[in-house]
Design a protein around this motif. Structure first.
Motif, PDB file in Angstrom:
ATOM      1  N   ALA A 326      20.177  26.692 -65.506  1.00  0.00           N
ATOM      2  CA  ALA A 326      21.268  27.056 -64.594  1.00  0.00           C
ATOM      3  C   ALA A 326      22.121  28.114 -65.273  1.00  0.00           C
ATOM      4  O   ALA A 326      22.038  28.316 -66.492  1.00  0.00           O
ATOM      5  N   GLN A 327      22.932  28.792 -64.489  1.00  0.00           N
ATOM      6  CA  GLN A 327      23.866  29.747 -65.060  1.00  0.00           C
ATOM      7  C   GLN A 327      24.949  28.999 -65.836  1.00  0.00           C
ATOM      8  O   GLN A 327      25.367  27.909 -65.449  1.00  0.00           O
ATOM      9  N   ARG A 328      25.371  29.610 -66.948  1.00  0.00           N
ATOM     10  CA  ARG A 328      26.424  28.991 -67.739  1.00  0.00           C
ATOM     11  C   ARG A 328      27.737  28.998 -66.973  1.00  0.00           C
ATOM     12  O   ARG A 328      28.053  29.957 -66.270  1.00  0.00           O
ATOM     13  N   GLN A 329      28.467  27.922 -67.105  1.00  0.00           N
ATOM     14  CA  GLN A 329      29.801  27.840 -66.506  1.00  0.00           C
ATOM     15  C   GLN A 329      30.767  27.337 -67.564  1.00  0.00           C
ATOM     16  O   GLN A 329      30.484  26.346 -68.235  1.00  0.00           O
ATOM     17  N   THR A 330      31.855  28.035 -67.710  1.00  0.00           N
ATOM     18  CA  THR A 330      32.894  27.579 -68.622  1.00  0.00           C
ATOM     19  C   THR A 330      34.012  26.977 -67.783  1.00  0.00           C
ATOM     20  O   THR A 330      34.873  27.690 -67.260  1.00  0.00           O
ATOM     21  N   SER A 348      37.750  26.858 -60.120  1.00  0.00           N
ATOM     22  CA  SER A 348      36.542  26.613 -60.906  1.00  0.00           C
ATOM     23  C   SER A 348      36.390  25.118 -61.165  1.00  0.00           C
ATOM     24  O   SER A 348      37.118  24.567 -61.983  1.00  0.00           O
ATOM     25  N   PRO A 349      35.473  24.464 -60.426  1.00  0.00           N
ATOM     26  CA  PRO A 349      34.607  24.996 -59.377  1.00  0.00           C
ATOM     27  C   PRO A 349      35.396  25.250 -58.093  1.00  0.00           C
ATOM     28  O   PRO A 349      36.430  24.614 -57.875  1.00  0.00           O
ATOM     29  N   GLU A 350      34.929  26.165 -57.271  1.00  0.00           N
ATOM     30  CA  GLU A 350      35.680  26.544 -56.080  1.00  0.00           C
ATOM     31  C   GLU A 350      35.607  25.442 -55.032  1.00  0.00           C
ATOM     32  O   GLU A 350      34.539  25.129 -54.500  1.00  0.00           O
ATOM     33  N   CYS A 351      36.747  24.805 -54.758  1.00  0.00           N
ATOM     34  CA  CYS A 351      36.822  23.740 -53.772  1.00  0.00           C
ATOM     35  C   CYS A 351      38.299  23.492 -53.444  1.00  0.00           C
ATOM     36  O   CYS A 351      39.180  24.163 -53.985  1.00  0.00           O
TER      37      CYS A 351
END
Length: 460
Positions: A326-330, A348-351
């Motif tokens: 998966a793409q890295r997420q900080t 982050s995360p968008e919600c």
């Protein structure tokens, strides 16, 4: 004749068409000048691009003026762009060489799209490819690193790739054509210059035809790689899925066990995403060490999980039956604070978190939607914190009397390491986890017969 050889190479790899417009990267150096003139001579519709990186003061400006004069003489449209390369390198934390590369190719692609041009032609030749092979050998590489530069990478094409520097210089001399020399290429400071100015001359002392030998080796290995790739079953590849609104790629252990070289398949799958040969070797060794467990536990689906490898933009983990990328997420540890009922957007995360209070009466009802949590308002203290899961987090899952590590709870829910790292929890002012978002509420916060007011948490 050089022009005939170049035409034959272009046709062999289907690099250019006579009908479309192509852009030519023109630095003013011998290679790019030869490319520009050869493509014009062969009848291709071309326009030139010159990048001034402002790294050599007056010399950079003189190179630009040379390109302006040359294109005017040849009747070739010229596009020019100026970059503050040093500033870009500093702000992005990359080398000057990498900064120039990123700026150059980003501009090329933008201009190509704006003009609706077909391809971008760059003047890499045989020695450039050989330098790349030697650099890759020094760094450590797989088979593809020994095949040199490819004739095409996306919309970047290299019509001169089979020609020697000597042949290009002879062509320019035959036309009495001037060119400029980048003084920075004459200093053995960066690795590529050291290979060009020091290593290659040393190798030529040992074997005067070393460039031809390395070139042949690269061609042979390219054919070997084609054969190896053709032997990989179509099923043994990265499969894209959407999980929790996020793109992930799966590579099945079961499929890897069917091929002669799982490590080669791992390399072909993950190397393009920035994973190193060392990391891929570790993946292969992990797979080999777990093979007996995979086969004996296949029916029970109890394979170990939890290893991970991190590249610049992606991460690979081991799960029960597949490698997952998966793409890295900080993600920040604290996503947001909720001081009172209301709507709280999260980046982050968008919600968005919706928080409301409702009296329990005869019209009250609640559902089993995992994105909605119904809690006894009297058992919760504001402000609430929405944060990512931390090591040691515990809660009492609904239906249980004792506490449990949230990580173990998620393992029981068959959540992989990536899902755990991205898992949000809601904590109240007393430090109690009241909701593992999307999964389970805390038992002490449940709605009971004595509940008077409901706290509703919802996320969308």
């Amino acid at each position: 004749m050089l022009s005939n050889r170049v035409r034959s190479f272009i046709n062999r790899y289907n690099l250019l068409s006579l009908e479309q417009v192509h852009l030519v990267a023109l630095s003013g150096g011998a290679d790019s000048v030869a490319l520009l003139l050869l493509l014009k001579e062969l009848g291709y519709r071309i326009e030139a691009i010159h990048c001034n990186f402002h790294l050599r003061g007056a010399e950079s400006d003189a190179d630009e003026q040379f390109c302006v004069t040359l294109c005017k003489q040849e009747g070739i449209p010229l596009h020019r762009v100026h970059f503050d390369t040093k500033y870009y390198a500093e702000t992005h934390g990359v080398s000057i060489e990498m900064a120039a590369r990123e700026l150059r190719y980003a501009y090329f692609e933008t201009l190509r799209n704006d003009m609706k041009a077909a391809e971008i032609c760059v003047a890499h030749h045989r020695e450039d490819s050989i330098e790349t092979v030697l650099l890759n050998m020094i760094r450590g590489t797989g088979i593809d690193g020994l095949t040199g530069i490819a004739p095409r990478r996306g919309h970047i094409v290299r019509p001169l790739l089979e020609e020697s520097k000597k042949a290009l210089l002879a062509y320019l001399e035959s036309r009495n054509q001037r060119y400029v020399t980048d003084s920075s290429n004459l200093v053995a400071d960066v690795k590529r210059n050291k290979v060009r100015l020091q290593l290659l001359p040393l190798l030529e002392e040992m074997n005067p035809s070393v460039t031809e030998s390395v070139h042949r080796m690269s061609q042979h290995l390219a054919e070997v790689m084609k054969m190896a790739d053709s032997a990989i079953p179509a099923a043994c590849s990265l499969v894209q899925r959407h999980e929790g609104g996020e793109k992930m790629w799966h590579l099945s252990y079961e499929q890897l066990h069917t091929v002669a070289s799982p490590q080669y398949v791992l390399w072909r799958c993950f190397q393009p995403f920035g994973f190193s040969s060392t990391q891929i070797g570790e993946m292969a060794r992990w797979l080999e060490s777990m093979q007996t467990s995979f086969l004996s536990c296949h029916k029970a689906k109890q394979t170990k999980s939890g290893k991970q490898w991190v590249a610049d933009k992606y991460v690979v983990i081991t799960d029960r039956d597949a490698f997952i990328m998966a793409q890295r997420q900080t993600l920040p540890s604290l996503v947001c604070t909720i001081p009172e009922p209301g709507i709280y957007p999260v980046k982050s995360p968008e919600c968005r978190f919706h928080v409301s209070l409702t009296m329990i009466d005869s019209d009250f009802s609640f559902d089993s939607n995992p994105h909605r949590a119904f809690l006894d308002a009297s058992s919760v203290r504001f402000p609430l914190k929405v944060r990512t899961l931390q090591a040691g987090d515990r809660f009492v899952p609904l239906g249980m009397t004792g506490s449990k590590l949230v990580s173990d709870f998620l393992t029981d829910r068959k959540k992989n390491l990536l899902a755990k790292q991205r898992q949000l929890v809601v904590e109240d002012a007393q430090g109690h986890i009241i909701w593992v978002v999307g999964e389970r509420i805390s038992h002490p916060c449940r709605i009971t017969a004595s509940t008077c007011q409901c706290l509703l948490l919802a996320v969308d």
